[in-house]
Design an enzyme around this catalytic site. Structure first.
Site, short mmCIF file in Angstrom:
data_model
loop_
_atom_site.label_atom_id
_atom_site.label_comp_id
_atom_site.label_asym_id
_atom_site.label_seq_id
_atom_site.Cartn_x
_atom_site.Cartn_y
_atom_site.Cartn_z
N LYS A 160 0.86 -1.19 0.00
CA LYS A 160 0.00 0.00 0.00
C LYS A 160 0.89 1.24 0.00
O LYS A 160 1.95 1.26 0.64
CB LYS A 160 -0.91 0.00 1.24
N HIS A 218 -0.65 -8.73 8.07
CA HIS A 218 -0.74 -7.30 7.76
C HIS A 218 -0.24 -6.41 8.91
O HIS A 218 0.58 -5.52 8.71
CB HIS A 218 -2.18 -6.91 7.44
#
Ligand code: BG6
Length: 426
Positions: A160, A218
């Site tokens: 990201k 994550h």
């Protein structure tokens, strides 16, 4: 170099929601004209219909072919190798977009069929095992046919834009370099709150839960990016090693510092009354690295909460309440970085008020989707945003005590109302 990209599971959810749109975006840049897509599917697939229903356009039509095969039949993999007909000056990327239970067998069959020459790269989706022992076994099994250089384990959070910005922000600004330790920082919170529930993935989620699904990969990766040392001359290719060092310094979790809960209605949704799968978890960790001594590291994630947000919050030490500065990396949505600062309240009186100094992107900025970054980096052989075997194991080692403790517990889970706030539950 020409790239042949095999997608196992081209008609599946991940492929149609993420991969095909990402590939279409890449092709439109004009820089990836030498990518050819070979979709593998059990059944015959009409490419035009697949593209229309998934991305609503045909940019990829001319470069996409389908190979139908039985994934459970070893001999079909030899036929696949012949169909791909890889030349010496081409590279092969194999994207395994299939349920985790199918992955190991596909890897074995590909290896046996010789689809593992050094021009071959394997892209895996998580979960990378369900605990330390299974991760070790999976890594050893894959290593029979593929070396570590060929393996690209995807954690899309690392790709990201704002996750990468944690590194850029820390490495690029001396201001933060000087205050990145326990002298200045009091605690760190990493939160991934989701508004959605499990979205029909009952089978998957019942075996997974919030700790394995989001926290183990994550959030641990965001933690590693936050804690890792950043050398003066930052070489992004060293990121996996730097993240690994940070993870290896984190102590195995104390199960008494972990909570779990489940949203009301979950058991009906999955058809399993009495299910003890957590849809929310909060874990406090501690690093043994001297610079992080006594800094609590809070990791929180859950589904069916009040809103979607992923952020890293750095709380600075204060001498009194009117100095409680917090630096926030907003990973999503509203990507940006902000600092809460105290300023003088405008007016005749001399009062403080809390204000935000914020960096956000101009409205017309288009941030690349994480899957575009994953594909670009795989094509270019850049491994900095992929998780190494050692990182996977380091992360499981930290969390295994919690898994062990939860397995022994027979108490029903704490329940929470849909739409609860992630912080108040922790
Ligand atoms: C996936 C999890 O890895 O990440 C999902 O399996 C979760 O349960 C998703 O919803 C969250 O990703 P993102 O990018 O929407 O924050």
């Amino acid at each position: 170099m020409k790239t042949k990209l095999i997608i196992f599971g081209i008609t599946g959810d991940l492929s149609t929601r993420k991969l095909l749109p990402a590939l279409s975006a890449l092709i439109k840049t004009g820089d990836y004209d030498d990518v050819e897509i070979i979709g593998v599917s059990r059944r015959e697939v009409n490419v035009a219909e697949l593209l229309q229903s998934s991305i609503g356009e045909q940019t990829l039509a001319a470069r996409t072919r389908i190979f139908s095969m039985d994934l459970a039949r070893a001999s079909d993999y030899g036929l696949l190798r012949e169909y791909v007909a890889l030349k010496d000056d081409e590279q092969l990327i194999v994207y395994l977009s299939v349920p985790p239970s199918a992955t190991s067998q596909i890897v074995d069959f590909m290896g046996e069929a010789g689809i593992n020459t050094l021009q071959t790269k394997l892209l895996f989706e998580k979960p990378f095992g369900v605990d330390l022992a299974s991760a070790e076994e999976m890594i050893a099994r894959t290593a029979r046919y593929y070396n570590e250089d060929q393996i690209y384990r995807i954690d899309h959070y690392l790709a990201k834009e704002m996750s990468q910005n944690i590194v850029a922000f820390r490495g690029g600004n001396a201001l933060f370099t000087h205050i990145w330790d326990n002298q200045a920082i009091e605690k760190i919170e990493i939160i991934a709150s989701e508004q959605i529930g499990i979205e029909g993935r009952a089978g998957f989620y019942e075996q997974t839960g919030a700790l394995r699904d989001v926290l183990q990969g994550h959030l641990m990766q965001l933690l590693a990016l936050t804690l890792m040392d950043i050398p003066d001359e930052l070489d992004w290719s060293k990121l996996p090693e730097l993240r690994l060092e940070a993870l290896q310094a984190v102590r195995p979790a104390d199960p008494r510092r972990a909570t779990r809960a489940q949203y009301i209605g979950y058991q009906t949704e999955v058809g399993n009354p009495g299910s003890v799968t957590e849809t929310y978890t909060a874990v406090e960790l501690i690093s043994s690295a001297p610079q992080w001594k006594d800094v609590p590291l809070h990791l929180i994630t859950g589904k069916a909460l009040d809103h979607k947000t992923t952020e890293v919050r750095i709380h600075f030490r204060k001498r009194h309440e009117a100095q409680s500065n917090c630096l926030t990396f907003s990973i999503q949505p509203n990507e940006g970085v902000s600092i809460e600062l105290f300023t003088k309240k405008p007016g005749y009186d001399r009062e403080f008020e809390s204000r935000q100094l914020a960096f956000t992107y101009p409205e017309d900025t288009i941030l690349p989707d994480a899957y575009e970054q994953v594909l670009v980096d795989a094509i270019r052989s850049h491994k900095s945003l992929f998780t190494s075997s050692e990182e996977v194991l380091a992360s499981w080692k930290i969390l295994q005590p919690i898994l062990d403790a939860w397995q022994m517990e027979s108490e029903p889970l704490q329940q929470y109302a849909v739409g609860s706030d992630a912080y108040t539950l922790s």
